[in-house]
Design an enzyme around this catalytic site. Structure first.
Site, PDB file in Angstrom:
ATOM      1  N   GLY A 149       0.796  -1.227   0.000  1.00 15.02           N
ATOM      2  CA  GLY A 149       0.000   0.000   0.000  1.00 15.02           C
ATOM      3  C   GLY A 149       0.827   1.275   0.000  1.00 15.02           C
ATOM      4  O   GLY A 149       0.277   2.362  -0.180  1.00 15.02           O
ATOM      5  N   CYS A 165     -18.887 -12.585 -19.659  1.00 18.77           N
ATOM      6  CA  CYS A 165     -20.194 -12.633 -20.306  1.00 18.77           C
ATOM      7  C   CYS A 165     -20.150 -13.613 -21.491  1.00 18.77           C
ATOM      8  O   CYS A 165     -21.031 -14.465 -21.642  1.00 18.77           O
ATOM      9  CB  CYS A 165     -20.588 -11.248 -20.775  1.00 18.77           C
ATOM     10  SG  CYS A 165     -22.300 -11.094 -21.284  1.00 18.77           S
ATOM     11  N   CYS A 214     -23.109  -7.244 -18.939  1.00 18.83           N
ATOM     12  CA  CYS A 214     -21.864  -7.350 -18.176  1.00 18.83           C
ATOM     13  C   CYS A 214     -20.805  -6.400 -18.742  1.00 18.83           C
ATOM     14  O   CYS A 214     -20.639  -6.308 -19.961  1.00 18.83           O
ATOM     15  CB  CYS A 214     -21.291  -8.762 -18.264  1.00 18.83           C
ATOM     16  SG  CYS A 214     -22.299 -10.024 -17.496  1.00 18.83           S
ATOM     17  N   CYS A 252     -26.187 -12.687 -20.866  1.00 16.62           N
ATOM     18  CA  CYS A 252     -25.841 -13.973 -20.254  1.00 16.62           C
ATOM     19  C   CYS A 252     -26.682 -14.282 -19.017  1.00 16.62           C
ATOM     20  O   CYS A 252     -26.588 -15.368 -18.462  1.00 16.62           O
ATOM     21  CB  CYS A 252     -24.348 -14.012 -19.901  1.00 16.62           C
ATOM     22  SG  CYS A 252     -23.918 -13.092 -18.411  1.00 16.62           S
ATOM     23  N   CYS A 271     -28.021  -9.445 -16.504  1.00 17.05           N
ATOM     24  CA  CYS A 271     -27.386  -9.170 -17.790  1.00 17.05           C
ATOM     25  C   CYS A 271     -28.292  -9.657 -18.922  1.00 17.05           C
ATOM     26  O   CYS A 271     -28.746 -10.805 -18.924  1.00 17.05           O
ATOM     27  CB  CYS A 271     -26.034  -9.871 -17.867  1.00 17.05           C
ATOM     28  SG  CYS A 271     -25.299  -9.808 -19.521  1.00 17.05           S
TER      29      CYS A 271
END
Lengths: 354, 282
Positions: free
Chosen positions: B31, B271, B265, B243, B240
């Site tokens: 970080g 997808c 998606c 899909c 979606c």
């Protein structure tokens, strides 16, 4: 429909062809040569060399041609080219008093050793469009004394330096090697050699605006153009196997020494201080603006208050580079569907709660 | 395939070494933003130069590279970056998340879970999570050194006081390994939970701002929140349209000028493989 984002590969290929066609323009007209750009667009070439940090007029002319005259794009091309070039060595410091002068003016002394040399300048032209230039000239212009003055001319400020009225110009204690900003990231607080490197590479328009702001009350530094000189100078290196300096070529430079007031402090008597500007080729506006900003950025070390934007090094140095600025501003045209979708959902949620 | 006029991965070897050192330091201090000598790349700053430099420094001839932007492999800038690496390394590229060893991304983490043999490289525009609250780097560096993140907590509190919830939907700040406040890059906050305890190495490159940082595998990444206002991700009422997924991040597609919308998606590989899976089952 969803297929709108498909076919990126072919679209990119087509855009390459379109930009090549747009760059060339109407093929009924002769194509620009690099020599034409170098010879007749010298100030654009000089600016691209300065901000591109490469002294090579051929490459700068090529970059200008490839960028269809867009200075920022040409600077980008040159910088990207130079980024992975190896370092063969470092030159000896240049002594600009040994410059073969084409131009040298001072606004602080009427007459001075070496004289005032106007040289090639637009300063005293009347800016009337010259319609005779719209057709090629039948004969070449031959100016009197186009060649540079050979003998060394000392800098104007050395005249008042002898009296102690201006701060001396000396390297930092121990004369340490300067940070190379093209190899190492900019860190704060930045010492003056780092700041000057950043300003030398900085966008002329940005520096001009920042310098201008210091003349309009945002940090008044009482500047006088002590000296502006433009000419050529030999560049030398000391090859390890030789042990002495050998010249490797000549470069043209513009240097500006700005003289500024300093009220003095408890421990120092009043004296003049300096702002410094240096650029490749003939870039007077850039060198002068750089000198104003350099002086403004010295507020801290001279014990002045630093309230104005031009005096704040994080503000100035982080925003001076045209590549960084142009890239980040223009990245906004990249897709942001996902972020925007997230914001759409948030705004709908906030409206639903009202 | 590879353009032999350029070094493998475009960067010269000394530059790669400098960047690898920065990456090692970043992995050692999860970080923490490591300054590095970012180079001018042949793509503009803000278009992925940090990610490109990181990818160029870690890529090897046997790697399989996937490049996505907004979750999709075929958005123009992703196509351009993929072509850049095809040209300068000649490595195999893929659109399938599962087949990739290196994934360079802008604004998304793939829906398919990553594995220990994968590295994901994020393009980062603004590495400093505190920059919009305190633009002076000298100040933000001090705050990180002291782990003094009150400024960010006050900002989140003010959001809640004003709107009833945190008004950040992407680049939502996270704490890494309980120590450093980190910008996850402008991924939707939907993706934030995927960062935590992820088996893959996560590297972040910010070219213009000249910073590299990292989240090593299996590192805790927490999205900032309050006990009485826990962190939440986006949810859709729709599935979606292509899909049928109800668990992926959905983009809203405008289908006509009469307010027609469909949701699909954003992750095109996810997808696509769900759609072909359905066809096979049928």
């Amino acid at each position: 429909m969803y297929v709108a984002v498909k076919g990126g590969e072919r679209a990119i290929q087509n855009s390459y062809e379109l930009i090549a066609e747009a760059r060339r323009g109407d093929p009924a007209h002769a194509e620009l040569t690099l020599d034409q750009i170098k010879q007749q667009m010298r100030l654009a070439v000089d600016r691209v060399m300065t901000e591109g940090s490469v002294y090579d007029a051929d490459l700068a002319a090529l970059a200008l041609k490839q960028a269809a005259g867009d200075i920022a794009e040409a600077v980008f091309l040159l910088r990207a080219f130079r980024a992975t070039l190896p370092r063969f060595g470092y030159t000896e410091p240049l002594d600009t008093s040994r410059m073969r002068l084409w131009r040298r003016v001072s606004a602080t002394f009427k007459d001075l050793p070496g004289g005032q040399i106007l040289g090639p300048t637009y300063d005293y032209t009347q800016r009337l469009l010259d319609f005779s230039l719209s057709e090629p000239a039948s004969s070449a212009v031959a100016a009197e004394s186009g060649d540079g003055k050979a003998e060394p001319v000392p800098g104007v400020l050395s005249l008042i330096e002898q009296e102690g009225l201006i701060e001396p110009q000396e390297p930092a204690a121990g004369d340490p090697d300067p940070t190379d900003l093209t190899r190492e990231p900019l860190r704060f607080p930045a010492a003056r050699p780092v700041r000057l490197q950043n300003l030398a590479r900085g966008d002329e328009g940005f520096l001009l605006a920042m310098g201008y702001s210091t003349q309009r009350g945002y940090s008044h530094t009482h500047p006088f153009a002590g000296e502006i000189r433009f000419g050529v100078l030999e560049v030398e290196i000391v090859p390890e196997e030789l042990g002495f300096a050998v010249p490797i070529g000549e470069i043209a430079l513009t240097e500006c020494q700005m003289v500024n007031q300093f009220a003095g402090s408890a421990i120092e008597p009043p004296k003049f201080t300096r702002g410094y500007g240096l650029a490749f080729g003939h870039c007077e506006r850039k060198a002068m603006a750089m000198a104003l900003v350099d002086r403004a950025l010295r507020a801290g070390e001279l014990g002045e208050s630093a309230e104005a934007p031009a005096q704040k090094q994080e503000f100035v140095l982080s925003h001076s580079d045209s590549l960084e600025a142009s890239g980040f501003v223009q990245h906004l045209k990249l897709p942001h569907y996902v972020d925007f979708q997230s914001e759409l959902e948030l705004v709908r949620k906030m409206r639903a709660r009202r | 395939m590879r353009d032999v006029n350029y070094n493998f991965g475009y960067l010269d070897e000394r530059t790669k070494r400098m960047i690898r050192r920065a990456i090692l330091k970043a992995v050692a201090i999860p970080g923490y933003q490591v300054p590095f000598g970012s180079r001018e790349m042949p793509l503009p700053y803000g278009w992925g130069t940090g990610g490109i430099q990181v990818t160029a420094s870690v890529i090897g001839p046997n790697d399989v590279l996937k490049v996505i932007d907004q979750g999709a492999d075929d958005t123009v800038n992703a196509v351009n970056i993929r072509r850049f690496f095809q040209r300068t390394t000649g490595v195999t590229t893929t659109q399938r998340t599962a087949d990739a060893t290196l994934i360079q991304t802008r604004h998304r983490i793939p829906e398919t879970p990553l594995t220990e043999r994968q590295t994901i490289i994020y393009q980062v525009p603004v590495p400093e999570p505190l920059q919009r609250l305190e633009p002076r780097e000298l100040e933000t560096r001090r705050m990180h050194a002291l782990a003094e993140y009150g400024l960010m907590h006050v900002k989140l509190y003010e959001d809640i006081a004003r709107y009833g919830h945190v008004a950040a939907t992407y680049d939502y700040p996270v704490m890494v390994n309980g120590r450093y406040l980190m910008a996850p890059s402008p991924i939707p906050k939907f993706d934030n939970p995927k960062m935590s305890m992820n088996p893959a190495l996560q590297l972040f490159g910010a070219g213009r701002e000249k910073r590299i940082y990292a989240v090593p595998p299996y590192t805790k990444v927490e999205s900032l929140a309050f006990d009485d206002h826990p962190f939440e991700v986006q949810r859709w009422t729709a599935a979606c349209a292509l899909c049928g997924s109800r668990s992926s991040f959905l983009d809203e597609i405008v289908t006509d000028d009469r307010g027609g919308r469909m949701f699909v998606c954003s992750d095109t590989d996810y997808c696509g493989s769900r759609q072909s899976g359905k066809e096979e089952a049928a």
